[in-house]
Design a protein around this motif. Structure first.
Motif, short mmCIF file in Angstrom:
data_model
loop_
_atom_site.label_atom_id
_atom_site.label_comp_id
_atom_site.label_asym_id
_atom_site.label_seq_id
_atom_site.Cartn_x
_atom_site.Cartn_y
_atom_site.Cartn_z
N PRO A 193 0.83 -1.25 0.00
CA PRO A 193 0.11 -0.06 0.04
C PRO A 193 0.82 1.27 -0.13
O PRO A 193 2.06 1.49 0.76
N ILE A 194 0.35 2.19 -0.55
CA ILE A 194 1.09 3.60 -0.48
C ILE A 194 0.06 4.46 0.13
O ILE A 194 -1.20 4.43 0.25
N THR A 195 0.97 5.54 0.79
CA THR A 195 -0.16 6.50 1.71
C THR A 195 -0.46 7.60 0.69
O THR A 195 0.24 8.32 0.30
N VAL A 196 -1.69 8.05 0.53
CA VAL A 196 -2.26 8.96 -0.19
C VAL A 196 -2.93 9.84 0.53
O VAL A 196 -3.94 9.48 1.52
N VAL A 197 -2.72 11.29 0.67
CA VAL A 197 -3.46 12.23 1.55
C VAL A 197 -4.38 13.11 0.84
O VAL A 197 -4.03 13.48 -0.28
N VAL A 198 -5.42 13.30 1.46
CA VAL A 198 -6.49 14.28 0.84
C VAL A 198 -6.85 15.15 2.01
O VAL A 198 -7.39 14.76 3.15
N THR A 199 -6.67 16.64 1.57
CA THR A 199 -7.13 17.67 2.71
C THR A 199 -8.42 18.15 2.22
O THR A 199 -8.75 18.06 1.02
N GLY A 200 -9.06 18.74 3.08
CA GLY A 200 -10.57 19.31 2.82
C GLY A 200 -11.30 17.83 2.73
O GLY A 200 -12.02 18.12 1.91
N ALA A 201 -10.96 16.97 3.37
CA ALA A 201 -11.45 15.67 3.00
C ALA A 201 -12.98 15.28 3.33
O ALA A 201 -13.67 14.34 2.80
N ALA A 202 -13.69 16.50 4.10
CA ALA A 202 -15.05 16.35 4.23
C ALA A 202 -15.90 17.30 3.33
O ALA A 202 -16.95 17.29 3.37
N GLY A 203 -15.07 17.82 2.37
CA GLY A 203 -15.87 18.63 1.52
C GLY A 203 -16.40 18.04 0.32
O GLY A 203 -16.43 16.73 0.15
N GLN A 204 -17.03 18.87 -0.39
CA GLN A 204 -17.61 18.57 -1.81
C GLN A 204 -16.51 17.84 -2.88
O GLN A 204 -17.14 16.65 -3.36
N ILE A 205 -15.75 18.38 -3.01
CA ILE A 205 -14.77 17.88 -4.04
C ILE A 205 -14.00 16.51 -3.74
O ILE A 205 -14.23 15.39 -4.44
N ALA A 206 -13.71 16.59 -2.38
CA ALA A 206 -13.18 15.06 -1.72
C ALA A 206 -14.37 14.04 -1.82
O ALA A 206 -13.96 12.80 -2.11
N TYR A 207 -15.60 14.50 -1.68
CA TYR A 207 -16.63 13.37 -1.77
C TYR A 207 -16.55 12.50 -3.11
O TYR A 207 -16.80 11.41 -3.00
N SER A 208 -16.41 13.07 -4.23
CA SER A 208 -16.36 12.59 -5.38
C SER A 208 -14.69 11.89 -5.75
O SER A 208 -14.65 10.83 -6.03
N LEU A 209 -13.80 12.50 -5.19
CA LEU A 209 -12.51 12.42 -5.39
C LEU A 209 -12.05 10.93 -4.53
O LEU A 209 -11.31 10.12 -5.06
N LEU A 210 -12.48 10.87 -3.41
CA LEU A 210 -12.37 9.81 -2.75
C LEU A 210 -12.47 8.32 -3.27
O LEU A 210 -11.89 7.38 -3.27
N TYR A 211 -13.66 8.36 -4.02
CA TYR A 211 -14.23 7.23 -4.43
C TYR A 211 -13.45 6.80 -5.54
O TYR A 211 -12.91 5.60 -5.76
N MET A 212 -12.93 7.85 -6.51
CA MET A 212 -12.29 7.49 -7.74
C MET A 212 -10.83 7.05 -7.34
O MET A 212 -10.47 6.08 -7.83
N ILE A 213 -10.12 7.77 -6.28
CA ILE A 213 -9.07 7.15 -6.05
C ILE A 213 -9.03 5.71 -5.30
O ILE A 213 -8.14 4.87 -6.06
N SER A 214 -9.98 5.55 -4.53
CA SER A 214 -10.11 4.24 -3.75
C SER A 214 -10.58 2.95 -4.62
O SER A 214 -10.18 1.92 -4.49
N ARG A 215 -11.03 3.44 -6.02
CA ARG A 215 -11.54 2.49 -7.00
C ARG A 215 -10.26 1.97 -7.80
O ARG A 215 -10.36 1.19 -8.84
#
Length: 333
Positions: free
Chosen positions: A4-26
């Protein structure tokens, strides 16, 4: 499966992250074999919301998602980070002067730059999404001196995607038939969307987008202003800023940085200027880049006519002003 690699997302509770986290995790960014430890950073008042996001990520049952760490502590968030999506920033509010926005963001990106410097891998790939993205990237790099400057980039891929869509729709083509549209300069209304070097595929044959459209007045007028003002148009219609398209663009940017660009194609990234095309050095300026082995290089030798040069100078002037204002705030510390 790789380690595994560590990937950081800041502002993670926000609108952009809500879509972004799923794409990264897929696996849409780092590949379908790359397991991910997601470190999610946000401010203390957002921890409750972030807990809900963590629940949803679990409920997605994503095979590549090894671990999720929600935190408000930058030291925890950036520990061993291989890639960082810097989405969290102070948004511009009504009546707020640009210098007020820059001042608020200097404080945020100072703390996060220092944490990257202390805790992240030295080859960490940092993508700044939060606006003013170009200048936030300079600030972040300034406070992380042990990490190479070329590891800090700003997102203009959303503008590139917008420009690509405008050309495709004008010609009645699918978007993947358009390549090599360039965004020069700042991720702001001074950016210069440039179709001069774009190529389209029509009936299996490649041709210049400029020639295919055959309308210089459009390409030097409405095309540019539509892309420049697209974010404002989305806010006007949706009553919220671009989120899904911004998340997709962040994934596109990091995917290409990680995996490289196809032969004969280039993409737009805000990178630290080396003076290419006569632009000032040491500002984060969007250039066309090619990427090999996780390293970008500015595409050289493209012809720049007088119209384009004028547009480049306008956006460079704004970036110099922003940098000066931001560094003045840094120097007050």
């Amino acid at each position: 499966m790789s380690e595994p690699i560590t990937v950081v997302v800041t502002g993670a509770a926000g609108q952009i992250a809500y879509s972004l986290l799923y794409m990264i995790s897929r696996g849409e960014v780092f590949g379908k074999q790359q397991r991910i430890n997601l470190h999610l950073l946000d401010i203390p008042p957002m921890m409750g919301v972030l807990e809900g996001v963590v629940m949803e990520l679990g409920d997605c049952a994503l095979p590549l998602l090894n671990k999720v760490v929600p935190t408000s502590d930058p030291a925890v968030a950036f520990k061993d980070a291989a890639a960082a999506f810097m989405v969290g920033a102070m948004p511009r509010k009504e009546g707020m002067e640009r210098k007020d926005l820059l001042s608020a963001n200097v404080k945020i990106f100072k703390v996060q730059g220092e944490a990257l410097d202390k805790f992240a891998r030295k080859d960490v790939k940092v993508l700044v999404v939060g606006n003013p993205a170009n200048t936030n990237a300079i600030i972040c790099s300034h406070y992380a001196p042990s990490i190479p400057k070329e590891n800090f980039t700003a997102m203009t891929r959303l503008d590139q995607n917008r420009a690509k869509y405008q050309i495709a729709s004008k010609l009645g083509l699918p978007v993947d038939a358009v390549k090599n549209v360039i965004i020069w300069g700042n991720h702001s209304s001074t950016q210069y969307p440039d179709a001069k070097h774009a190529v389209v595929t029509v009936n299996g044959a490649s041709k210049s987008a400029w020639d295919a459209i055959g309308d210089a007045a459009y390409l030097q007028g409405d095309f540019i202003s539509t892309v420049q003002k697209r974010g404002a148009a989305v806010i006007s219609a949706r009553k919220m800023s671009s989120a899904m398209s911004a998340a997709k663009a962040a994934c596109d940017h990091m995917h290409d940085w990680w995996n490289g660009t196809p032969a004969g194609e280039f993409v737009s990234m805000g990178v630290v200027s080396d003076g290419s095309y006569g632009m000032p050095k040491d500002i984060v300026f969007s250039f066309p880049v090619e990427i090999r082995d996780k390293k970008w290089s500015i595409v050289q030798g493209l012809s720049i006519d007088d119209f384009s040069k004028g547009k480049l100078d306008i956006t460079a002037k704004e970036l110099l002003e922003e940098k000066d204002e931001a560094m003045a705030v840094c120097n007050q510390d």
